[in-house]
Write an enzyme that holds these catalytic residues in place. Structure first.
Site, PDB file in Angstrom:
ATOM      1  N   TYR A   1     -21.145  -0.181  25.751  1.00  0.00           N
ATOM      2  CA  TYR A   1     -20.615  -0.391  27.403  1.00  0.00           C
ATOM      3  C   TYR A   1     -19.201  -1.073  27.209  1.00  0.00           C
ATOM      4  CZ  TYR A   1     -25.093   0.615  28.801  1.00  0.00           C
ATOM      5  OH  TYR A   1     -26.596   1.085  28.626  1.00  0.00           O
TER       6      TYR A   1
ATOM      7  N   LYS B   1     -18.250  -3.481  37.500  1.00  0.00           N
ATOM      8  CA  LYS B   1     -19.319  -4.376  38.073  1.00  0.00           C
ATOM      9  C   LYS B   1     -18.866  -6.223  37.551  1.00  0.00           C
ATOM     10  CE  LYS B   1     -22.325  -1.891  39.832  1.00  0.00           C
ATOM     11  NZ  LYS B   1     -22.619  -1.832  41.698  1.00  0.00           N
TER      12      LYS B   1
ATOM     13  N   LEU C   1     -25.989  -3.511  47.797  1.00  0.00           N
ATOM     14  CA  LEU C   1     -25.784  -1.823  47.078  1.00  0.00           C
ATOM     15  C   LEU C   1     -24.172  -1.270  47.128  1.00  0.00           C
ATOM     16  CD1 LEU C   1     -29.668  -0.729  48.136  1.00  0.00           C
ATOM     17  CD2 LEU C   1     -28.919  -2.275  45.370  1.00  0.00           C
TER      18      LEU C   1
ATOM     19  N   ASN D   1     -30.934   2.292  33.922  1.00  0.00           N
ATOM     20  CA  ASN D   1     -31.150   3.946  33.922  1.00  0.00           C
ATOM     21  C   ASN D   1     -32.639   4.202  34.965  1.00  0.00           C
ATOM     22  OD1 ASN D   1     -29.001   4.818  32.544  1.00  0.00           O
ATOM     23  ND2 ASN D   1     -30.291   3.640  31.012  1.00  0.00           N
TER      24      ASN D   1
END
Length: 192
Positions: free
Chosen positions: A114, A123, A64, A148
């Protein structure tokens, strides 16, 4: 099963640790077949040696850790693919390389709105490193591109527009909606 969590002190990490701890302690009985022996936590302040040791003791690494709101755009590179590369080296050095689960972002699609974001590109690079790790080490990599995410322990002006709007409205502060016609795909943390 032993689980290592990187970024355990962040928004998603805190929620995951709380839930896994409840499963481990039999307070959450929704997953009776999931037997958790140890939950290891790794923070950005921990050492390389600690990471290697924890990887060698883990069946799964839930990755994470990352950077999503840096002051300097170069920090995206350091916090996302560079740390992931560091993690891959630690996992690959294990006798039994652990499986890895990665919290990525819908921005890694690099599609539409994006396409120009540095965050999404970093990422995506991290995803590619993890897929290569899995192939090279005959293990598994699971990539989850989250939309989100919002919910408890979410910080305004950092993790979620929902937290930002709620904070601003609750405190009588002004807020900005950049595109009132844009629909946000939201995911509540407990559903995640």
């Amino acid at each position: 099963m032993n689980i290592l969590i990187t970024g355990a002190g962040g928004f998603i990490g805190k929620n995951l640790v709380a839930n896994l701890s409840n499963i481990k302690e039999n307070k959450n009985r929704t997953r009776p077949k999931l037997c958790i022996d140890h939950i290891f936590l790794f923070s950005h302040t921990d050492s390389e040696e600690k990471l290697k040791k924890l990887c060698s003791q883990s069946d799964y690494v839930i990755h994470l850790a990352g950077v999503n709101r840096p002051v300097n755009k170069m920090d995206y590179e350091e916090g996302n693919p560079q740390f992931t590369s560091f993690l891959v080296q630690a996992m690959a050095g294990c006798t039994y390389p652990p499986r890895v689960i990665f919290a990525s972002s819908i921005q890694a699609t690099l599609l539409g709105r994006y396409s120009g974001y540095v965050y999404g590109r970093t990422k995506k690079k991290a995803e590619e490193l993890l897929f290569q790790y899995a192939e090279d080490n005959h293990t598994s990599a699971y990539i989850y591109r989250f939309p989100n995410v919002y919910g408890k322990w979410c910080r305004p002006d950092y993790n979620s527009a929902v937290a930002t709007f709620c904070h601003s409205i609750a405190n009588g502060e002004s807020y900005t909606v950049n595109d009132e016609y844009h629909t946000l795909e939201l995911l509540y943390i407990d559903d995640l």
